[in-house]
Design a protein around this motif. Structure first.
Motif, PDB file in Angstrom:
ATOM      1  N   ALA A 169       0.826  -1.210   0.000  1.00  0.00           N
ATOM      2  CA  ALA A 169       0.000   0.000   0.000  1.00  0.00           C
ATOM      3  C   ALA A 169       0.862   1.262   0.000  1.00  0.00           C
ATOM      4  N   ILE A 170       1.959   1.253   0.751  1.00  0.00           N
ATOM      5  CA  ILE A 170       2.832   2.433   0.807  1.00  0.00           C
ATOM      6  C   ILE A 170       3.495   2.664  -0.540  1.00  0.00           C
ATOM      7  N   ASN A 171       3.949   1.590  -1.179  1.00  0.00           N
ATOM      8  CA  ASN A 171       4.578   1.734  -2.480  1.00  0.00           C
ATOM      9  C   ASN A 171       3.622   2.314  -3.515  1.00  0.00           C
ATOM     10  N   ARG A 172       2.380   1.853  -3.481  1.00  0.00           N
ATOM     11  CA  ARG A 172       1.391   2.373  -4.440  1.00  0.00           C
ATOM     12  C   ARG A 172       1.069   3.831  -4.120  1.00  0.00           C
ATOM     13  N   ALA A 173       1.000   4.174  -2.826  1.00  0.00           N
ATOM     14  CA  ALA A 173       0.741   5.565  -2.445  1.00  0.00           C
ATOM     15  C   ALA A 173       1.874   6.470  -2.915  1.00  0.00           C
ATOM     16  N   ALA A 174       3.105   5.974  -2.860  1.00  0.00           N
ATOM     17  CA  ALA A 174       4.257   6.767  -3.303  1.00  0.00           C
ATOM     18  C   ALA A 174       4.171   7.061  -4.798  1.00  0.00           C
ATOM     19  N   VAL A 175       3.767   6.074  -5.586  1.00  0.00           N
ATOM     20  CA  VAL A 175       3.633   6.298  -7.031  1.00  0.00           C
ATOM     21  C   VAL A 175       2.525   7.311  -7.317  1.00  0.00           C
ATOM     22  N   ARG A 176       1.438   7.244  -6.574  1.00  0.00           N
ATOM     23  CA  ARG A 176       0.368   8.242  -6.768  1.00  0.00           C
ATOM     24  C   ARG A 176       0.870   9.639  -6.421  1.00  0.00           C
ATOM     25  N   THR A 200       9.104  -0.480  -7.092  1.00  0.00           N
ATOM     26  CA  THR A 200       9.107  -1.802  -7.719  1.00  0.00           C
ATOM     27  C   THR A 200      10.384  -2.022  -8.534  1.00  0.00           C
ATOM     28  N   SER A 201      11.468  -1.376  -8.163  1.00  0.00           N
ATOM     29  CA  SER A 201      12.663  -1.415  -9.011  1.00  0.00           C
ATOM     30  C   SER A 201      13.923  -1.149  -8.201  1.00  0.00           C
ATOM     31  N   THR A 202      15.059  -1.411  -8.848  1.00  0.00           N
ATOM     32  CA  THR A 202      16.372  -1.137  -8.280  1.00  0.00           C
ATOM     33  C   THR A 202      17.019   0.008  -9.042  1.00  0.00           C
ATOM     34  N   VAL A 203      17.742   0.850  -8.348  1.00  0.00           N
ATOM     35  CA  VAL A 203      18.449   1.965  -8.973  1.00  0.00           C
ATOM     36  C   VAL A 203      19.821   1.492  -9.452  1.00  0.00           C
ATOM     37  N   VAL A 204      20.139   1.786 -10.708  1.00  0.00           N
ATOM     38  CA  VAL A 204      21.463   1.522 -11.282  1.00  0.00           C
ATOM     39  C   VAL A 204      21.907   2.796 -11.982  1.00  0.00           C
ATOM     40  N   THR A 245      24.995   5.710  -1.744  1.00  0.00           N
ATOM     41  CA  THR A 245      24.674   6.716  -2.760  1.00  0.00           C
ATOM     42  C   THR A 245      23.852   7.844  -2.163  1.00  0.00           C
ATOM     43  N   THR A 246      24.246   9.062  -2.413  1.00  0.00           N
ATOM     44  CA  THR A 246      23.469  10.223  -2.001  1.00  0.00           C
ATOM     45  C   THR A 246      22.695  10.761  -3.202  1.00  0.00           C
ATOM     46  N   PRO A 247      21.668  11.577  -2.981  1.00  0.00           N
ATOM     47  CA  PRO A 247      20.970  12.191  -4.114  1.00  0.00           C
ATOM     48  C   PRO A 247      21.901  12.976  -5.026  1.00  0.00           C
ATOM     49  N   ASP A 248      22.891  13.671  -4.468  1.00  0.00           N
ATOM     50  CA  ASP A 248      23.815  14.433  -5.309  1.00  0.00           C
ATOM     51  C   ASP A 248      24.638  13.514  -6.202  1.00  0.00           C
ATOM     52  N   LEU A 249      25.064  12.361  -5.669  1.00  0.00           N
ATOM     53  CA  LEU A 249      25.787  11.398  -6.490  1.00  0.00           C
ATOM     54  C   LEU A 249      24.921  10.904  -7.639  1.00  0.00           C
ATOM     55  N   LEU A 250      23.648  10.638  -7.346  1.00  0.00           N
ATOM     56  CA  LEU A 250      22.748  10.158  -8.389  1.00  0.00           C
ATOM     57  C   LEU A 250      22.522  11.230  -9.451  1.00  0.00           C
ATOM     58  N   ARG A 251      22.336  12.468  -9.021  1.00  0.00           N
ATOM     59  CA  ARG A 251      22.112  13.559  -9.972  1.00  0.00           C
ATOM     60  C   ARG A 251      23.334  13.805 -10.863  1.00  0.00           C
ATOM     61  N   SER A 252      24.520  13.484 -10.365  1.00  0.00           N
ATOM     62  CA  SER A 252      25.736  13.736 -11.132  1.00  0.00           C
ATOM     63  C   SER A 252      26.144  12.562 -12.021  1.00  0.00           C
ATOM     64  N   ALA A 253      25.339  11.504 -12.040  1.00  0.00           N
ATOM     65  CA  ALA A 253      25.668  10.323 -12.838  1.00  0.00           C
ATOM     66  C   ALA A 253      25.623  10.646 -14.326  1.00  0.00           C
ATOM     67  N   ASP A 254      26.386   9.871 -15.103  1.00  0.00           N
ATOM     68  CA  ASP A 254      26.358  10.008 -16.554  1.00  0.00           C
ATOM     69  C   ASP A 254      25.027   9.531 -17.124  1.00  0.00           C
ATOM     70  N   ALA A 255      24.412   8.567 -16.453  1.00  0.00           N
ATOM     71  CA  ALA A 255      23.090   8.055 -16.817  1.00  0.00           C
ATOM     72  C   ALA A 255      22.611   7.195 -15.657  1.00  0.00           C
ATOM     73  N   ALA A 256      21.297   7.009 -15.567  1.00  0.00           N
ATOM     74  CA  ALA A 256      20.742   6.199 -14.479  1.00  0.00           C
ATOM     75  C   ALA A 256      19.489   5.488 -14.967  1.00  0.00           C
ATOM     76  N   TRP A 257      19.168   4.394 -14.300  1.00  0.00           N
ATOM     77  CA  TRP A 257      18.026   3.573 -14.691  1.00  0.00           C
ATOM     78  C   TRP A 257      17.298   3.055 -13.455  1.00  0.00           C
ATOM     79  N   LEU A 258      16.010   2.778 -13.635  1.00  0.00           N
ATOM     80  CA  LEU A 258      15.259   1.939 -12.713  1.00  0.00           C
ATOM     81  C   LEU A 258      15.116   0.597 -13.411  1.00  0.00           C
ATOM     82  N   VAL A 259      15.628  -0.463 -12.799  1.00  0.00           N
ATOM     83  CA  VAL A 259      15.591  -1.775 -13.442  1.00  0.00           C
ATOM     84  C   VAL A 259      14.704  -2.714 -12.632  1.00  0.00           C
ATOM     85  N   SER A 260      13.934  -3.537 -13.356  1.00  0.00           N
ATOM     86  CA  SER A 260      13.022  -4.472 -12.710  1.00  0.00           C
ATOM     87  C   SER A 260      12.739  -5.623 -13.664  1.00  0.00           C
ATOM     88  N   SER A 261      12.170  -6.689 -13.136  1.00  0.00           N
ATOM     89  CA  SER A 261      12.050  -7.929 -13.890  1.00  0.00           C
ATOM     90  C   SER A 261      11.201  -7.794 -15.147  1.00  0.00           C
TER      91      SER A 261
END
Length: 295
Positions: A169-176, A200-204, A245-261
């Motif tokens: 329920a929390i995950n669905r509320a976050a997406v909303r 529903t995913s992993t950060v890469v 990983t901090t938000p600043d590290l993520l923002r400074s990435a060359d590229a990023a993805w949410l990966v899931s099955s």
């Protein structure tokens, strides 16, 4: 081929009572009612699940999913899933679906009927919706505070951080909430400022010739698709690693993805409204490799 398939397990765990002479599973009408309103999976969200991608008629990362299924069961003190029974059932469901189409199989194990002693288990297979837009155009995400410190797995194991439970329920509320903010998805951040995972995913993310993902021991899921993405990157001669990983590290990435099955790799094109580079060619290669996996 059927559009969707449902198989009920007669004895999803060898630790629980059951009819030892019954078939491992039986196919039933997926549009009919099979679950009692007293099942704790419904009334309490007291259960676990996994969702496997099916491409070209193959269940991908099957053994990794079964291992994670068992780990989640142990964290909830559910009867241990019978891996052989679940494997046989999953493969039977996969064989009932058209191998030319992308599909998924969702496995569910609940504690069963309240005050009972038998868990409930089933495997449901169906064709996947199209994720072409997410894979090519990317996702705008927002950072949301999960409300826990990054070391919650160690300090508060009773919160079941890192288990794949039915309590979504929390995950669905976050997406909303993300949609209300004009975004597509979420990246959770701990209360002390560490990047965690998506609902529903992993950060890469990529930095130079390295693919990285938030560190282990953070109360996040052991990503099956992330593990395969790391395998692919290593086959290209890239380095892979987990890091805090901090938000600043993520923002400074060359590229990023949410990966899931099922969605596979969806590039992040913006974080809290700030654009992030999308490497379309690299993403296409990654998704092509994921879709062609034998396991």
């Amino acid at each position: 081929m059927a559009e969707h398939v449902l198989a009920l397990l007669s004895r999803p765990s060898r630790e629980a009572p059951g009819d030892p002479g019954a078939p491992v599973y039986r196919f039933v009408d997926p549009d009919a009612a099979h679950l009692t309103v007293l099942d704790l999976g419904v009334t309490r969200g007291d259960g676990i699940f996994e969702t496997l991608s099916v491409n070209h008629g193959r269940a991908q990362a099957l053994e990794h999913h079964l291992s994670r299924f068992a780990r989640s069961a142990a964290m909830l003190e559910l009867p241990a899933p019978d891996a052989d029974a679940w494997r046989e059932t999953i493969l039977a469901v996969v064989a009932s679906l058209d191998p030319a189409r992308e599909a998924f199989v969702k496995t569910v194990l609940t504690r069963g009927i309240e005050y009972g002693d038998r868990p409930t288990g089933w495997a449901y297979g169906a064709y996947s919706p199209s994720f072409e837009s997410a894979r090519t155009e990317g996702l705008a995400v927002v950072l949301l505070d999960r409300g826990y410190r990054h070391d919650v797995e160690r300090t508060s194991p009773w919160l079941l951080a890192g288990a794949k439970t039915l309590s979504y329920a929390i995950n669905r509320a976050a997406v909303r909430e993300a949609v209300r903010r004009g975004a597509d998805d979420v990246v959770f951040v701990s209360s002390d400022g560490i990047v965690l995972e998506g609902p529903t995913s992993t950060v890469v993310y990529r930095r130079g010739d390295a693919l990285l993902s938030p560190g282990t021991g953070l109360g996040i899921l052991d990503g099956t698709t992330q593990a395969n993405v790391f395998r692919w990157a290593e086959s290209l001669g890239m380095s892979t690693a987990f890091e805090l990983t901090t938000p600043d590290l993520l923002r400074s990435a060359d590229a990023a993805w949410l990966v899931s099955s099922v969605r596979l790799a969806a590039p992040i094109r913006a974080i809290d409204g700030e654009p992030l580079p999308v490497d379309a060619a690299f993403t296409a290669r990654m998704n092509g490799w994921l879709a062609a996996l034998d396991d």
